[in-house]
Design a protein around this motif. Structure first.
Motif, short mmCIF file in Angstrom:
data_model
loop_
_atom_site.label_atom_id
_atom_site.label_comp_id
_atom_site.label_asym_id
_atom_site.label_seq_id
_atom_site.Cartn_x
_atom_site.Cartn_y
_atom_site.Cartn_z
N MET A 76 116.27 69.07 9.06
CA MET A 76 115.81 70.31 8.43
C MET A 76 114.41 70.15 7.83
N LEU A 77 114.21 69.03 7.13
CA LEU A 77 112.89 68.78 6.54
C LEU A 77 111.83 68.60 7.61
N GLY A 78 112.16 67.86 8.64
CA GLY A 78 111.24 67.66 9.76
C GLY A 78 110.83 68.98 10.37
N LEU A 79 111.83 69.86 10.57
CA LEU A 79 111.57 71.18 11.15
C LEU A 79 110.64 72.00 10.26
N ALA A 80 110.96 72.04 8.97
CA ALA A 80 110.19 72.86 8.04
C ALA A 80 108.75 72.35 7.94
N CYS A 81 108.58 71.05 7.76
CA CYS A 81 107.23 70.49 7.64
C CYS A 81 106.44 70.66 8.94
N GLY A 82 107.11 70.46 10.06
CA GLY A 82 106.44 70.62 11.35
C GLY A 82 106.01 72.06 11.57
N ALA A 83 106.87 73.00 11.19
CA ALA A 83 106.55 74.42 11.39
C ALA A 83 105.31 74.82 10.60
N VAL A 84 105.11 74.23 9.43
CA VAL A 84 103.91 74.50 8.63
C VAL A 84 102.71 73.76 9.20
N ALA A 85 102.93 72.49 9.56
CA ALA A 85 101.83 71.65 10.02
C ALA A 85 101.29 72.08 11.39
N GLY A 86 102.14 72.61 12.24
CA GLY A 86 101.73 72.97 13.60
C GLY A 86 100.53 73.91 13.65
N PRO A 87 100.65 75.10 13.06
CA PRO A 87 99.51 76.03 13.09
C PRO A 87 98.27 75.48 12.35
N LEU A 88 98.49 74.78 11.23
CA LEU A 88 97.36 74.24 10.47
C LEU A 88 96.59 73.22 11.31
N ALA A 89 97.33 72.32 11.96
CA ALA A 89 96.69 71.30 12.78
C ALA A 89 95.95 71.94 13.95
N TYR A 90 96.52 73.05 14.45
CA TYR A 90 95.88 73.73 15.58
C TYR A 90 94.53 74.31 15.17
N LEU A 91 94.45 74.80 13.92
CA LEU A 91 93.17 75.32 13.42
C LEU A 91 92.16 74.19 13.27
N ALA A 92 92.63 73.00 12.87
CA ALA A 92 91.73 71.88 12.62
C ALA A 92 91.27 71.22 13.92
N ALA A 93 92.18 70.93 14.83
CA ALA A 93 91.83 70.22 16.07
C ALA A 93 92.83 70.57 17.16
N PRO A 94 92.54 71.64 17.94
CA PRO A 94 93.53 72.14 18.91
C PRO A 94 94.07 71.06 19.85
N GLU A 95 93.18 70.22 20.39
CA GLU A 95 93.65 69.30 21.43
C GLU A 95 94.51 68.16 20.89
N TRP A 96 94.40 67.89 19.58
CA TRP A 96 95.24 66.85 18.97
C TRP A 96 96.38 67.46 18.16
N SER A 97 96.44 68.81 18.11
CA SER A 97 97.29 69.47 17.13
C SER A 97 98.77 69.10 17.22
#
Lengths: 108, 210
Positions: free
Chosen positions: B170-191
């Motif tokens: 559950m924690l992995g899912l929640a943290c990943g769901a937040v981190a996914g879009p943020l990382a995409y904004l920062a560096a799409p190819e490594w997101s």
């Protein structure tokens, strides 16, 4: 295109690295170890991050639906899955996709 | 349910201009839908090869504990050892779940054959669904195609929210769901990889210190 096949082969090998050695060490490693918990967290975070990014900031075809439409589709899928049926995955997925379709055709 | 997931994946592959043969081959070679979606999405984002392989590998980590649990149940003195390695490749989430439910009623000597047969049927149906989704996406009107592609993220939205019973998942899912879009904004190819490592590590940290 060759590059893409090579990529697939490498990814296949990388996936098998979890499968094959598991046969050998079926008794050795503890699924309760800290390393294992971390790998589990990362694995869930990768796929959750990908799905949330696909829904919030899609590329390609999915970008043809607006954020609101994707959100409503997701809500319908979740409702059908958790409340209308006893976690019937097929019904949930089809309900979500169907809702998106209906929304889009109603707006055209 | 596999049909819906793999048909959605086929449609996604078609939308990203991946060749049909490769999409179907990935179902047999990877035999792990999350890994396949990661592969296609990261290829489209022009992610570095090593990052893609690593991300696919990390999404497949669940196979290790599943193999560790499954293989002892299949073991029988009469089987040749290499057959277990074939069974390991055929292992999938649905096949494993079904096997764990049925094994108490199946004599030990017959479990390997039963599992391989059942898993091969699952794989064949999934490969056919991949092709059907792919071809369907090419011939359907744009609206229906959009709905078909939408099935891939819906499949995972439901399977992930439905399966999250342990705190680590559950924690992995929640943290990943937040981190996914943020990382995409920062560096799409490594997101994808970045989101997994950061989100997963944050989840692990919370888990340890809670």
């Amino acid at each position: 295109m060759i590059e893409l096949w090579l990529l697939l082969a490498l990814c296949g090998l990388a996936t098998y690295l979890w499968r094959g050695p598991g046969v050998l060490i079926s008794a050795g490693i503890s699924p309760r170890s800290g390393l294992f918990a971390w790998v589990t967290c990362v694995a869930y975070a990768i796929i959750a991050g990908l799905v949330s990014r696909m829904l919030l900031m899609p590329t390609g075809v999915l970008a043809e639906a607006t954020l609101a439409e994707r959100a409503i589709g997701s809500a319908v899928a979740l409702t059908a899955y958790f409340w209308l049926t006893r976690r019937n995955l097929l019904v949930g997925v089809v309900a979500g996709a169907g809702a998106l379709w209906l929304l889009k055709s109603a707006l055209l | 349910m596999l049909v819906a997931g793999y048909a959605g994946f086929g449609a996604l592959a078609a939308a990203h201009d991946i060749p049909l043969a490769l999409a179907v081959a990935s179902t047999v070679v990877l035999w792990a839908l999350p890994g396949q979606i990661v592969l296609i999405e990261m290829h489209t984002l022009a992610a570095p090869l090593a990052a893609t392989v690593l991300a696919v590998m990390l999404t497949s980590a669940r196979f290790l504990p599943m193999t560790l649990v499954l293989i002892p149940e299949l073991r029988d003195a009469r089987h040749r050892p290499w057959k277990y390695y074939i069974a390991a490749q055929l292992l999938s989430l649905s096949g494993w779940t079904m096997a764990m439910a049925r094994f108490p009623d199946i004599p030990r000597a017959q479990r390997l054959a039963w599992f391989c047969g059942f898993a091969l049927v699952l794989m064949t149906v999934s490969a056919a669904s991949t092709a059907a989704g792919y071809l369907g996406a090419d011939h359907l009107p744009p609206l229906a195609r959009l709905a078909l592609v939408f099935m891939a993220p819906m499949y995972y939205l439901l399977i992930l929210t439905g399966a999250a019973r342990e705190r680590s998942s559950m924690l992995g899912l929640a943290c990943g769901a937040v981190a996914g879009p943020l990382a995409y904004l920062a560096a799409p190819e490594w997101s994808v990889l970045l989101a997994g490592l950061i989100g997963g590590s944050v989840a692990y940290f919370i888990l340890r210190n809670a």
